[in-house]
Design an enzyme around this catalytic site. Structure first.
Site, short mmCIF file in Angstrom:
data_model
loop_
_atom_site.label_atom_id
_atom_site.label_comp_id
_atom_site.label_asym_id
_atom_site.label_seq_id
_atom_site.Cartn_x
_atom_site.Cartn_y
_atom_site.Cartn_z
CG ASP A 97 1.70 -0.75 3.52
OD1 ASP A 97 0.83 -0.43 4.34
OD2 ASP A 97 1.53 -1.51 2.56
CG HIS A 123 -1.76 -0.96 1.60
ND1 HIS A 123 -1.42 -2.04 2.33
CD2 HIS A 123 -3.08 -1.08 1.32
CE1 HIS A 123 -2.49 -2.81 2.50
NE2 HIS A 123 -3.51 -2.27 1.90
#
Ligand code: 3MF
Ligand code: MG
Ligand code: MG
Length: 399
Positions: free
Chosen positions: A68, A65
């Site tokens: 992240d 993501h």
């Protein structure tokens, strides 16, 4: 002709392995990692550790993501700059021999601005912010040679119908997805757009409930040829299905794309997301995948995490090695089941009656003609008395 590992296409997920801090709904961080804390320096430290683990495991793919892998900035512009800088950082590591990117995705559920959804948020500014975020994340995925782009509707759902305009929210979600598909074509992204269904958690009811619901939604917006699904084991269980049911249905509807592999059972909930640990279960899943022709652009992403008591980072390596072993053994069993042929011939035998031309004609007939035919032929079908082999017992021999 494909080698065994070509059917697995293992990917390591960035979020559970490197960004998750051990929290659950009842308690926060238990893990201590030197890279925790939002800064560019820590984001790079985290990437160094991640790519080192990818190397140790010889992982062919990873997934991320945006949230992240880059720190949140104090504005959209700064967040985007952080994403671009980290994308360059990842690109250099990939060029130096790191794994390929199976897919990228935007986290539109963790930040408090998304508490009432992203594309389905009642606030149009959140819709706009979400659309812009997906654009930047698709750019990053393209730049890193990502083979797919995933959308999990993290908070696209509702807590109570009493304050929810369901019609409006579904319309907005359809427009959002159409824009994503248009943008994919505009930038020449060749990979698949994948929706990841989940019935609930974090919202009480999520719109992308399961494969069947997603297919209906795609058809309504004319996107069933444009979008496929990323099916997660735990999400299938949460929806009251088996994993293999969701896989078989997606294959049958022509929208099977990729899998998020983990292991949840009747006690599942709150993303327990164990690493796969049950060979017969994975065998039945890979059996459906192989029957569907295997992965084309998708793969096996381990959306799996350590237990929060598992403080030793070495556990991450051992867990992934064990998970790869379980999946490889499941795949081998599935391949043996197919090769043996007895299951497929038992399936074909059940439908043998449909091979006759008069049976095919039935499908092009109508209720009046069929009724006349039933009367004329005086047919009175009885269950066949043929011996049924216990297929589950046969399956066990391949494990
Ligand atoms: C939640 C999930 C998600 C998705 C991810 C990418 C945080 O249950 O499975 O992981 O996999 O958002 O699709
Ligand atoms: Mg998932
Ligand atoms: Mg999940």
């Amino acid at each position: 002709g494909r080698r065994m590992e070509d059917h697995l296409r293992f990917a390591i997920c960035y979020w559970h392995s490197f960004a998750w801090q051990g929290g659950d709904p009842f308690g926060g961080q238990t893990f201590l990692r030197p890279w925790f804390g939002d800064s560019m320096e820590n984001a790079k430290l985290k990437a160094d550790a991640a790519f080192e683990m990818f190397r140790i495991l010889n992982a062919p793919y990873y997934c991320f993501h945006d949230a992240d892998m880059r720190p949140e900035g104090s504005s959209f512009a700064e967040t985007t700059r952080n994403l671009e800088e980290m994308t360059d950082y990842f690109a250099a590591k990939m060029e130096a021999g790191g794994p390929k990117l199976l897919w990228g995705t935007a986290n539109l559920f963790s930040h408090r601005r998304f508490m009432s959804g992203a594309a389905t948020n009642p606030d149009p500014d959140v819709f706009a912010y979400s659309a812009a975020t997906v654009k930047t994340c698709m750019d990053a995925t393209l730049r890193l040679g990502g083979e797919n782009y995933v959308l999990w509707g993290g908070r696209e759902g509702y807590e109570t119908l009493l304050n929810t305009d369901l019609t409006k929210e579904l319309d907005h979600m359809g427009r959002f997805l159409s824009m994503v598909v248009d943008y994919k074509h505009k930038i020449g992204f060749k990979g698949a757009i994948l929706i990841e269904p989940k019935p609930q958690e974090p919202t009480k009811h999520q719109y992308d409930y399961d494969v069947a619901t997603v297919f209906g939604f795609l058809q309504r917006f004319g996107l069933e040829k444009e979008v496929k699904v990323n099916i997660e084991q735990g999400h299938a269980i949460l929806a009251g299905h088996s994993f293999e049911h969701e896989l078989a249905l997606a294959a049958s509807l022509g929208i099977f794309g990729s899998i998020d592999m983990n292991r949840n059972d009747y006690q599942s909930g709150w993303d327990t997301d164990q690493f796969p640990n049950n060979v017969p279960e994975t065998a039945l899943a890979y059996y459906e995948i192989l029957r569907a022709g295997g992965f084309t652009t998708g793969g096996t992403n381990f959306d799996s995490k350590l237990r929060r008591q598992s403080l030793d980072a070495e556990d991450l390596i051992l867990s992934h090695a064990g998970a790869m072993d379980v999946c490889a053994r499941g795949l081998k069993a599935a391949a043996a089941m197919l090769e043996d042929g007895r299951l497929e011939s038992a399936r074909a035998a059940r439908y043998a009656g449909w091979a006759k031309p008069e049976a095919q004609a039935l499908l092009n007939s109508d209720l009046d003609s069929i009724t006349a035919d039933v009367l004329a032929r005086g047919i009175d079908p009885q269950p066949s008395s043929g011996k049924q082999e216990k297929l589950e017992n046969l399956v066990n021999r391949f494990m």
